[in-house]
Design an enzyme around this catalytic site. Sequence first.
Site, short mmCIF file in Angstrom:
data_model
loop_
_atom_site.label_atom_id
_atom_site.label_comp_id
_atom_site.label_asym_id
_atom_site.label_seq_id
_atom_site.Cartn_x
_atom_site.Cartn_y
_atom_site.Cartn_z
N ARG A 40 -2.39 -9.86 -3.77
CA ARG A 40 -1.03 -10.41 -3.69
C ARG A 40 -0.82 -11.59 -4.62
O ARG A 40 0.33 -11.96 -4.91
CB ARG A 40 -0.72 -10.81 -2.23
CG ARG A 40 -0.44 -9.62 -1.33
CD ARG A 40 -0.33 -10.03 0.13
NE ARG A 40 -1.63 -10.34 0.70
CZ ARG A 40 -1.84 -10.61 1.98
NH1 ARG A 40 -0.80 -10.61 2.82
NH2 ARG A 40 -3.04 -10.88 2.45
N HIS B 128 -1.84 -3.63 -4.80
CA HIS B 128 -0.55 -4.23 -4.41
C HIS B 128 0.48 -4.08 -5.52
O HIS B 128 1.66 -3.83 -5.26
CB HIS B 128 -0.75 -5.70 -4.07
CG HIS B 128 0.46 -6.35 -3.48
ND1 HIS B 128 1.03 -5.94 -2.30
CD2 HIS B 128 1.21 -7.39 -3.92
CE1 HIS B 128 2.09 -6.70 -2.03
NE2 HIS B 128 2.21 -7.58 -3.00
N ASP C 85 11.04 -3.43 1.27
CA ASP C 85 11.56 -4.42 0.32
C ASP C 85 11.76 -3.74 -1.03
O ASP C 85 11.37 -2.59 -1.23
CB ASP C 85 10.63 -5.63 0.18
CG ASP C 85 9.20 -5.24 -0.19
OD1 ASP C 85 9.03 -4.42 -1.11
OD2 ASP C 85 8.26 -5.74 0.45
N LYS D 28 15.25 -8.03 2.13
CA LYS D 28 14.69 -9.19 2.82
C LYS D 28 14.60 -10.37 1.86
O LYS D 28 14.68 -10.22 0.64
CB LYS D 28 13.30 -8.87 3.36
CG LYS D 28 12.24 -8.77 2.26
CD LYS D 28 10.85 -8.61 2.81
CE LYS D 28 9.83 -8.65 1.66
NZ LYS D 28 8.45 -8.49 2.11
N ARG E 129 11.98 -13.80 1.49
CA ARG E 129 10.77 -14.48 2.01
C ARG E 129 10.87 -15.97 1.73
O ARG E 129 11.31 -16.40 0.66
CB ARG E 129 9.53 -13.92 1.31
CG ARG E 129 8.22 -14.42 1.88
CD ARG E 129 7.04 -13.84 1.12
NE ARG E 129 6.95 -12.39 1.30
CZ ARG E 129 6.34 -11.82 2.33
NH1 ARG E 129 5.79 -12.55 3.26
NH2 ARG E 129 6.28 -10.50 2.41
N ASP F 75 4.51 1.12 3.24
CA ASP F 75 4.06 -0.11 2.59
C ASP F 75 2.61 0.06 2.17
O ASP F 75 1.93 1.00 2.60
CB ASP F 75 4.22 -1.31 3.53
CG ASP F 75 4.51 -2.60 2.78
OD1 ASP F 75 4.30 -2.63 1.55
OD2 ASP F 75 4.94 -3.57 3.42
N ASP G 240 -0.33 -7.13 7.00
CA ASP G 240 -1.23 -8.26 7.26
C ASP G 240 -0.94 -8.82 8.66
O ASP G 240 -1.53 -8.41 9.64
CB ASP G 240 -1.05 -9.31 6.17
CG ASP G 240 -2.08 -10.42 6.26
OD1 ASP G 240 -2.87 -10.43 7.22
OD2 ASP G 240 -2.10 -11.30 5.38
N THR G 241 0.01 -9.73 8.77
CA THR G 241 0.34 -10.29 10.09
C THR G 241 1.36 -9.44 10.83
O THR G 241 1.60 -9.66 12.01
CB THR G 241 0.89 -11.71 9.95
OG1 THR G 241 2.11 -11.67 9.19
CG2 THR G 241 -0.11 -12.62 9.26
N GLY H 76 4.58 -9.35 10.30
CA GLY H 76 5.91 -9.95 10.37
C GLY H 76 6.95 -9.18 9.59
O GLY H 76 8.05 -8.88 10.09
#
Length: 326
Positions: free
Chosen positions: A104, A138, A178, A201, A203, A229, A233-234, A236
């Site tokens: 990333r 990525h 996204d 979105k 960020r 995707d 990761d988290t 969110g």
Amino acid sequence: MTGIKTTGEKKMMFFSGRAHPELAEEVAQQLGVGVVPTKAFDFANGEIYVRYQESARGADCFLIQSHTAPINKWIMEQLIMIDALKRASARSITVIVPFYGYARQDKKHRGREPISARLIADMMKTAGADRILTVDLHTDQIQGFFDGPVDHLFALPLLADYVGRKVDREKLTVVSPDAGRVRVADRWCDRLGAPLAIVHKRRDKDVANQVTVHEVVGEVKGRVCVLVDDMIDTGGTICAAADALFAHGAEDVIVTATHGVLSGPAADRLKNSRVSEFVFTNTLPTPSELSRDLDKISVLSIAPTIASAVREVFEDGSVTSLFDEQ
């Protein structure tokens, strides 16, 4: 048996770090070889020691290590293993990185930031890697960071065919979470014959993993939406995108991602999400608490894809031919 030896010519040897031994064993089984016995341990201060139990002189060596948590430890172990192979007079060293760490950080968003993905490639080259084989980077530009061949594999056929078998394609809409994933989502549309939608979105650049979803572009009302995707990761971003789809009338949401990083609050977010199924590949080990407690997680094996690519590289074939139908 820990290698394949062609008559008087080439010998393949397959090595694995300690990060994800289950995947390494699956790939080795697909290849019909064993993982070369390796002595590896940590000293009291955290330093890593590696020694191979068989000679690698003159062999085409394939070393697999996925950059899972603790990510810096496993990257360092992989670099040490590459160096050990170089000093053992390996004929060639192909580094298999199912999940490429720091991907990333592939460009500078603001001043005084590193490009860490390039740094990882530089370290692998310096350690002695001749080739990198990886899955769903990525961003595609990372291929250019390594001064040598990079075989970029895709999990799209595996994931898309799985979804296509489970869902009524007449009701299916492929959704990009996204703008950066639109090109990948478009390939999904071509494979499944489904329309495309996009979640817009924004960020927060100063807060990691903080996302605000604005709107949905495309028709999702009454549709079964498949959010695609490269990694979660988290959780969110993807859970917020799923909430936006439900708010716009989606009948159901399925989430697919190649890499299930699933760190921090991901477990709680996935458990509390209205998403009916999360589909990952096993490029990374799934946290035990999630695989044990959450029945809406499905994990598909990427081992056959990696093994096919390894065989093509070893036999001087074409890795690209594995994905020509895309």
